[in-house]
Motif scaffolding. Structure first.
Motif, PDB file in Angstrom:
ATOM      1  N   LEU A 154     -37.349 -32.516 126.317  1.00 34.29           N
ATOM      2  CA  LEU A 154     -37.251 -31.552 127.417  1.00 34.29           C
ATOM      3  C   LEU A 154     -38.374 -30.549 127.224  1.00 34.29           C
ATOM      4  O   LEU A 154     -38.430 -29.841 126.221  1.00 34.29           O
ATOM      5  CB  LEU A 154     -35.882 -30.882 127.410  1.00 34.29           C
ATOM      6  CG  LEU A 154     -34.731 -31.880 127.527  1.00 34.29           C
ATOM      7  CD1 LEU A 154     -33.396 -31.184 127.427  1.00 34.29           C
ATOM      8  CD2 LEU A 154     -34.828 -32.669 128.836  1.00 34.29           C
ATOM      9  N   ARG A 155     -39.277 -30.549 128.175  1.00 39.16           N
ATOM     10  CA  ARG A 155     -40.512 -29.775 127.996  1.00 39.16           C
ATOM     11  C   ARG A 155     -40.424 -28.395 128.628  1.00 39.16           C
ATOM     12  O   ARG A 155     -39.776 -28.217 129.661  1.00 39.16           O
ATOM     13  CB  ARG A 155     -41.681 -30.547 128.605  1.00 39.16           C
ATOM     14  CG  ARG A 155     -41.953 -31.906 127.939  1.00 39.16           C
ATOM     15  CD  ARG A 155     -42.570 -31.770 126.573  1.00 39.16           C
ATOM     16  NE  ARG A 155     -43.781 -30.986 126.627  1.00 39.16           N
ATOM     17  CZ  ARG A 155     -44.993 -31.483 126.899  1.00 39.16           C
ATOM     18  NH1 ARG A 155     -45.132 -32.775 127.108  1.00 39.16           N
ATOM     19  NH2 ARG A 155     -46.042 -30.693 126.941  1.00 39.16           N
ATOM     20  N   LYS A 156     -41.097 -27.442 127.992  1.00 38.70           N
ATOM     21  CA  LYS A 156     -41.111 -26.080 128.519  1.00 38.70           C
ATOM     22  C   LYS A 156     -42.002 -25.968 129.755  1.00 38.70           C
ATOM     23  O   LYS A 156     -41.723 -25.239 130.678  1.00 38.70           O
ATOM     24  CB  LYS A 156     -41.579 -25.110 127.438  1.00 38.70           C
ATOM     25  CG  LYS A 156     -40.494 -24.775 126.418  1.00 38.70           C
ATOM     26  CD  LYS A 156     -41.060 -23.963 125.269  1.00 38.70           C
ATOM     27  CE  LYS A 156     -41.264 -24.840 124.050  1.00 38.70           C
ATOM     28  NZ  LYS A 156     -41.908 -24.144 122.928  1.00 38.70           N
ATOM     29  N   GLU A 172     -44.576 -28.184 132.676  1.00 39.60           N
ATOM     30  CA  GLU A 172     -44.715 -29.468 133.348  1.00 39.60           C
ATOM     31  C   GLU A 172     -45.476 -30.433 132.437  1.00 39.60           C
ATOM     32  O   GLU A 172     -46.614 -30.136 132.049  1.00 39.60           O
ATOM     33  CB  GLU A 172     -45.487 -29.323 134.664  1.00 39.60           C
ATOM     34  CG  GLU A 172     -44.863 -28.415 135.700  1.00 39.60           C
ATOM     35  CD  GLU A 172     -45.338 -26.961 135.561  1.00 39.60           C
ATOM     36  OE1 GLU A 172     -45.587 -26.513 134.437  1.00 39.60           O
ATOM     37  OE2 GLU A 172     -45.444 -26.302 136.619  1.00 39.60           O
ATOM     38  N   PRO A 173     -44.913 -31.564 132.117  1.00 38.82           N
ATOM     39  CA  PRO A 173     -45.614 -32.517 131.263  1.00 38.82           C
ATOM     40  C   PRO A 173     -46.662 -33.309 132.049  1.00 38.82           C
ATOM     41  O   PRO A 173     -46.552 -33.476 133.262  1.00 38.82           O
ATOM     42  CB  PRO A 173     -44.496 -33.453 130.808  1.00 38.82           C
ATOM     43  CG  PRO A 173     -43.504 -33.428 131.924  1.00 38.82           C
ATOM     44  CD  PRO A 173     -43.575 -32.036 132.503  1.00 38.82           C
ATOM     45  N   TYR A 214     -39.009 -32.351 132.795  1.00 38.95           N
ATOM     46  CA  TYR A 214     -39.082 -30.938 133.145  1.00 38.95           C
ATOM     47  C   TYR A 214     -38.254 -30.747 134.408  1.00 38.95           C
ATOM     48  O   TYR A 214     -38.434 -31.481 135.374  1.00 38.95           O
ATOM     49  CB  TYR A 214     -40.533 -30.525 133.385  1.00 38.95           C
ATOM     50  CG  TYR A 214     -40.688 -29.099 133.823  1.00 38.95           C
ATOM     51  CD1 TYR A 214     -40.651 -28.065 132.894  1.00 38.95           C
ATOM     52  CD2 TYR A 214     -40.869 -28.780 135.160  1.00 38.95           C
ATOM     53  CE1 TYR A 214     -40.794 -26.741 133.286  1.00 38.95           C
ATOM     54  CE2 TYR A 214     -41.006 -27.460 135.572  1.00 38.95           C
ATOM     55  CZ  TYR A 214     -40.968 -26.443 134.628  1.00 38.95           C
ATOM     56  OH  TYR A 214     -41.100 -25.140 135.018  1.00 38.95           O
ATOM     57  N   THR A 229     -36.501 -27.892 137.259  1.00 39.31           N
ATOM     58  CA  THR A 229     -36.527 -26.511 137.734  1.00 39.31           C
ATOM     59  C   THR A 229     -35.790 -26.416 139.066  1.00 39.31           C
ATOM     60  O   THR A 229     -35.651 -27.415 139.786  1.00 39.31           O
ATOM     61  CB  THR A 229     -37.969 -25.985 137.850  1.00 39.31           C
ATOM     62  OG1 THR A 229     -37.932 -24.562 138.031  1.00 39.31           O
ATOM     63  CG2 THR A 229     -38.707 -26.611 139.023  1.00 39.31           C
ATOM     64  N   ILE A 258     -39.356 -33.462 137.004  1.00 41.24           N
ATOM     65  CA  ILE A 258     -40.565 -34.226 136.711  1.00 41.24           C
ATOM     66  C   ILE A 258     -40.305 -35.041 135.458  1.00 41.24           C
ATOM     67  O   ILE A 258     -39.843 -34.527 134.447  1.00 41.24           O
ATOM     68  CB  ILE A 258     -41.771 -33.293 136.544  1.00 41.24           C
ATOM     69  CG1 ILE A 258     -42.066 -32.665 137.908  1.00 41.24           C
ATOM     70  CG2 ILE A 258     -42.989 -34.051 136.026  1.00 41.24           C
ATOM     71  CD1 ILE A 258     -43.133 -31.625 137.880  1.00 41.24           C
TER      72      ILE A 258
END
Lengths: 345, 345, 345, 345
Positions: free
Chosen positions: C276-278, C280-281, C295, C297, C308
């Motif tokens: 889970l990325r902080k 946008e990957p 990601y 939001t 994403i």
């Protein structure tokens, strides 16, 4: 003046689509006929959908050629096929610009050695003029059959001609290291041209035996009036179009930077498509245009001359140079319809 | 065996991230310390977000180095900065592998001429071993300071060493035409490295004066025991990583294809990272690995030898070769942690 | 523990080469057999030259399968061909992981509608477990036949499962806009995959009718226990590998950013390959690895959730997920042999 | 007719170079003045070397503007800077086409909310005409100040206008998923635009808050006479130029494929630069041209309309549309100087 009537023989490849792209905006000609044996009856824009609304001519067969009055035809055919056409229509009144390799070499024998094919129309080899306007303008003016130069040879010949003409370098010790975009290999679906094989990749190919070697040597023999020997290595770049050729040669006498630059400036004083660049040119600097950008320098430490030569392989290396030749043959301004400006970026 | 404790000095560049990428899976070492003066306190994965969850070490300052016991440090610093560090910590017990150019040349004078910088630690130049395992394995074993080779020199030296060692070519007539991916220029935001300037583009740069020229010559002078002269021209490819070097040399005596291939096979019989390829290698064939792929051929027509040499500039040309050197210095198997397989496509 | 014996059926495509790339460094298995009907007798590295010296296994025919003891085979075959193999060898003792689409859908009828092919082994559809370890770990453990998920479905399913499982969105109003690298289309020389057609280009394809639509819906119907409806549009990126999927969904009730992030964190708490990325990957953040980076939001202004999801289509979208399934079936650690670190840049 | 005298304010960016590229071949205008505050005295081709020999105008300062008689100026300036210029020269006799975002939105308040900047010339917002010729031809004809549309809005607005004008879709449920080439971000050296960060990569950015969202909504509110709500997500493609926008909308009533196609054909019957394509267009189909290619389709299964819209962001999305506006303001044929043909490949 009535517009000149033009035929394009062979519609499916890049050479065909580039010819149409250029000629569509040429003020003094009209595209009268475009042929494709495999797609007769379709529109040109069915074959090249990006030209929808721009070039919607109906494709016909070569066999319908007598239905048209033509001033000139471009042959956008593979080598080995072009010579059939030239032979078959040798008595026709139109001029021919052949974009294949069939009439570029100096003899039937040399052709057969390097192309591994019988040449069925050696008479054409005699008659054909090598379509390099910077070197053979006057002959092109009067020619009926033009052998339009290959892409690598165009870049190498324009890079070497001033030095060889002036007899300033060892003519048998020439290294031509070329890097080309992938369109040089044509439009066919071959494994070697797949995106995944080209993208983020780079490699040499055709070492020692590429046919353009002998084309370069043949023309430069004439320019230098000596027997040249060239080591030519092409490499495949992950770009669509463009050739950059790096040339290494050894001066026979004293050389310096100023003399070298002047030599090129003089040689190309009247060549509208050769730009002598202050810095090393990049291939995108000529993308979409008929320019050949040259950069020359002398390395005192090693006593070598380095020449960098850049063209768009589909334009100065094919369709654009062909149109330049056409303009000369029609006594038009050499640059007509070729006011193309680089697409960069 | 206890794991060796490793420091990486300089975290923000590609060399730093590649070292971490490789060392993270190395079974016999642990990354004890990573420094970055500009990002102290952040995580390594803040600087390189693709390593989130993989390399989340906290970055520290060089000034904290005494808090750590270290067996070896890698300097992933720009040239000119590395020598400061080496000088400052010359009495420390750890070994140093410097990935910059500061200790690769043969003398302070040569360095200052080609790098246009004062060298503040010439003693290091004396002591440093040039970290080319295929040539200097035994010296590397005992070294405390390794000058890790430059990327272009790695490709050229491995391509030329067998011929020069055997004294089979004109040593003062060598052409090295290299093509590199853009990571060779580092991670900084420079106009020349912008996507729009590199994509679909290609150009030569650094003609005549690139610093790697003298690095190649310096090492090959030792290999050949003669004074070599190299014409080196780098070009910028639209690829992230990879170098392909095309080398042209002139045999001094009789040469043939078989003899040539055998020469290379013998020379690299014990080199686990040199692959002698049957066909011309492409740069993607070594992407992500420590391999140097070589292809050699002789052109009878021109009497020239052509060598093609391919590496991943960030691995065999930097971080991977550094780890290879580390393995040798620690008496580990040379290939430990370097079982990287090409990512292709 | 004795190493498990593995067969790979189908050597010439990307799935085959990726399986070999991954399994070569897997400590607990050995590649016992690789088949290719078209290239029997050649080496695997003849087909994939970049693996010279790394994977030089001799290719055999499927018909030789009784010569080998096998614990598990991977089917790297086209859809329509896999089912033949599964049917033919249904009584064999080895487990099967099928990377084609033949056993992924919920019934023979659905398969035949979307694949326009007869399904000759509907029994397999019953038996097969959909190989998505994050959703069906326990079933995979005991399975004998795995239908390894498609690349687009993997990215979409992992992006949508938490929301659908928790019943928080309109299940019949889902937009999945995907962008894929060109390797998704396989290794064959097709015009659509030519460098000149892909480079510097981008387009949508397969609108409304792409087979992966029904695969996504079928799996997500089970996850949500409702009938989902997905508008799926794939696009072709000028990159080799990687899929980025942008998902738009409408919450049914009150939503906020914190709740959303927690939902995903909980759902994937034990999933070693979901990050889970902080921020946008990007697709290069997972290149060469088995990660799925997510990601999520919430847009208050529009009342929409955006997800994403990024994978390497050849690894998490094919060969890597297959190895992950194999590990689970063998009771090995799920991450064995999959400690792949992103190649970036 | 005397040639119109044109000024270009701001020479260093892509917008400036594209304006020059297009206007150089425009028969009815002359480029009288090009300004650059940072490079006064240099040639335009010093800033853009690929234009050597083509556009060698000397760059001057804005402060010299009174030395020139000008009919129209293009502002190729960043937002926030353009409004200064417009305010300062509001009493000058020349017309202004502003390519920045400063006058595109509907009010000072909206501008300040989305651009986080004070607007110092709200009077200009009142006066400015949004330069979308397909929608506002008559107003453009009489305008003195044109707010030239943003690149993403151009692609989205042309894709949505027919449906919204005809009141056939849910106006508050619009998804605009856009993918752009890197030149959209300008010519400055930013990390995000480095080759290694863009090549073989792809990612979303600016989620939820991109300024072009409000520009699209503002214009489409007028077209639809309703309050639209758009979810807009831009993504960064590894290409130089081009935008492809995929739009998802929900019909309010009965829809079918034929009706949909007719709607677009009628709406754009007189729009020379909108091409309604039979197949899904690719961005290279419009590269280097002023075309907007549209493809629309209806998915019965999901009851959704999908629109694909493709432009060259630097031309139809900036400089080309600006020239189109100029032609209209000068009562010239709308297509003058814009007979650009796609460069493909």
């Amino acid at each position: 003046m009535a517009k000149k009537k033009i035929g394009i023989i062979g519609a499916t490849g890049y050479t065909g689509s580039e010819l149409v792209r250029i000629l569509t905006n040429h003020p003094d000609i009209e595209i009268t006929m475009i042929t494709s044996e495999s797609r007769v009856g379709e529109l040109f824009s069915d074959v090249h959908p990006f030209l929808q609304g721009i070039a919607d001519q109906k494709l016909v067969s070569i066999n319908q050629i007598d239905d048209y009055e033509l001033d000139l035809v471009f042959l956008a055919l593979p080598h080995g096929v072009s010579m059939d056409f030239v032979k078959r229509f040798k008595h026709k009144p139109f001029k021919i610009i052949d974009l294949s390799g069939d009439f570029r070499l100096n003899s039937k024998e040399v052709y057969e050695e390097w192309y591994k094919l019988n040449h069925i129309f050696p008479e054409g080899i005699e008659k054909a003029v090598f379509g390099s306007p910077e070197l053979f303008f006057d002959k092109i003016k009067d020619a009926n059959l033009i052998a339009n130069p290959g892409c690598f040879p165009t870049s190498a010949i324009l890079g070497l001609a001033p030095l060889l003409k002036a007899n300033l370098i060892e003519e048998d010790n020439i290294i031509v290291d070329s890097k080309t975009g992938v369109t040089g290999a044509g439009i066919k679906a071959k494994t070697v041209n797949l995106y995944s094989n080209v993208n983020d990749n780079f490699k040499a190919y055709g070492l020692k035996y590429h046919r353009h070697t002998i084309e370069m040597q043949g023309v430069l023999d004439k320019v230098s009036e000596k027997e040249t020997c060239i080591q030519f290595t092409p490499h495949l770049l992950p770009v669509d179009r463009g050739i950059l050729t790096t040339i290494y040669v050894r001066p026979t006498g004293k050389m310096d930077e100023i003399k070298l630059k002047e030599l090129y400036a003089d040689f190309y004083a009247n060549a509208p498509f050769v730009r002598l660049r202050k810095q090393e040119p990049a291939i995108k600097d000529v993308r979409g245009t008929n320019y050949c950008d040259l950069y020359v320098t002398y390395d005192k430490r090693t006593n070598m001359v380095i020449v960098i030569s850049v063209i768009d392989n589909l334009i100065k290396g094919a369709a654009g140079q062909a149109v330049q030749n056409m303009n000369i043959m029609f006594n038009l301004e050499e640059t007509k319809g070729l006011n193309l400006i680089p697409l960069n970026p």
